[in-house]
Design a protein around this motif. Structure first.
Motif, short mmCIF file in Angstrom:
data_model
loop_
_atom_site.label_atom_id
_atom_site.label_comp_id
_atom_site.label_asym_id
_atom_site.label_seq_id
_atom_site.Cartn_x
_atom_site.Cartn_y
_atom_site.Cartn_z
N THR A 134 0.73 -1.20 -0.02
CA THR A 134 -0.10 -0.09 -0.07
C THR A 134 0.94 1.32 0.04
O THR A 134 0.50 2.23 -0.67
CB THR A 134 -0.80 0.05 1.16
OG1 THR A 134 -1.87 -0.94 1.22
CG2 THR A 134 -1.64 1.26 1.38
N ASP A 135 1.95 1.26 0.86
CA ASP A 135 2.77 2.25 0.90
C ASP A 135 3.57 2.62 -0.30
O ASP A 135 3.70 3.74 -0.79
CB ASP A 135 3.79 2.21 1.96
CG ASP A 135 4.43 3.36 2.24
OD1 ASP A 135 3.90 4.50 2.46
OD2 ASP A 135 5.88 3.32 2.45
N LEU A 136 4.02 1.48 -1.19
CA LEU A 136 4.62 1.78 -2.26
C LEU A 136 3.75 2.40 -3.36
O LEU A 136 4.18 3.20 -4.12
CB LEU A 136 5.24 0.35 -2.94
CG LEU A 136 6.38 -0.13 -2.10
CD1 LEU A 136 6.73 -1.80 -2.23
CD2 LEU A 136 7.60 0.53 -2.10
N SER B 232 4.30 5.63 -5.26
CA SER B 232 4.24 5.71 -6.59
C SER B 232 3.46 6.76 -7.07
O SER B 232 3.95 7.73 -8.15
CB SER B 232 4.14 4.37 -7.26
OG SER B 232 5.20 3.41 -6.86
N ILE B 233 2.26 6.85 -6.91
CA ILE B 233 1.35 7.87 -7.55
C ILE B 233 1.68 9.20 -7.03
O ILE B 233 1.92 10.06 -7.97
CB ILE B 233 -0.09 7.60 -6.86
CG1 ILE B 233 -0.50 6.25 -7.29
CG2 ILE B 233 -1.14 8.71 -7.22
CD1 ILE B 233 -1.69 5.55 -6.79
N THR B 234 2.14 9.49 -5.77
CA THR B 234 2.74 10.96 -5.33
C THR B 234 3.82 11.49 -6.07
O THR B 234 3.97 12.72 -6.47
CB THR B 234 2.93 11.07 -3.71
OG1 THR B 234 3.76 10.31 -3.50
CG2 THR B 234 1.37 10.90 -3.22
N GLY C 293 4.57 14.52 -8.55
CA GLY C 293 5.52 15.45 -8.47
C GLY C 293 6.38 15.65 -9.83
O GLY C 293 6.70 16.73 -10.15
N VAL C 294 6.65 14.52 -10.57
CA VAL C 294 7.42 14.64 -11.79
C VAL C 294 6.68 15.49 -12.82
O VAL C 294 7.43 16.25 -13.65
CB VAL C 294 7.72 13.10 -12.44
CG1 VAL C 294 8.33 13.30 -13.76
CG2 VAL C 294 8.85 12.50 -11.62
N VAL C 295 5.12 15.03 -13.04
CA VAL C 295 4.45 15.73 -13.86
C VAL C 295 4.32 17.35 -13.59
O VAL C 295 4.51 18.05 -14.55
CB VAL C 295 3.21 15.39 -14.04
CG1 VAL C 295 2.12 16.01 -14.67
CG2 VAL C 295 3.04 13.79 -14.51
N SER C 296 4.18 17.84 -12.34
CA SER C 296 4.27 19.07 -11.98
C SER C 296 5.57 19.59 -12.37
O SER C 296 5.81 20.77 -12.69
CB SER C 296 3.98 19.27 -10.34
OG SER C 296 4.09 20.56 -9.94
#
Length: 73
Positions: A44-46, A50-52, A56-59
């Motif tokens: 769940t943490d992974l 991954s989503i967050t 961040g990369v897209v932003s």
């Protein structure tokens, strides 16, 4: 969604925002304390991280704050 999970998310989010400590250091142990299987807690943490990180990369990509340099040997 249970109230305990919402409360836990609020607490982890607040602590991460105040201290800068990574969410994995707080979220995984809390999930295990609540009785969730450790392998499910880590997975769940992974997934969450991954989503967050993707957002961040897209932003940063949209803001053009990503600078690639070539290393010359």
């Amino acid at each position: 969604m249970s109230v305990s999970i919402l409360f836990m998310g609020f607490i982890v989010g607040t602590l991460v925002g105040l201290t800068g400590v990574g969410g994995a250091a707080l979220l995984t142990p809390l999930l295990i304390i609540l009785g969730i299987n450790p392998s499910i807690a880590v997975g769940t943490d992974l997934l969450y991280n991954s989503i967050t990180k993707l957002f961040g990369v897209v932003s940063h990509w949209k803001q053009q704050t990503v600078h690639f340099t070539l290393i010359k040997i």
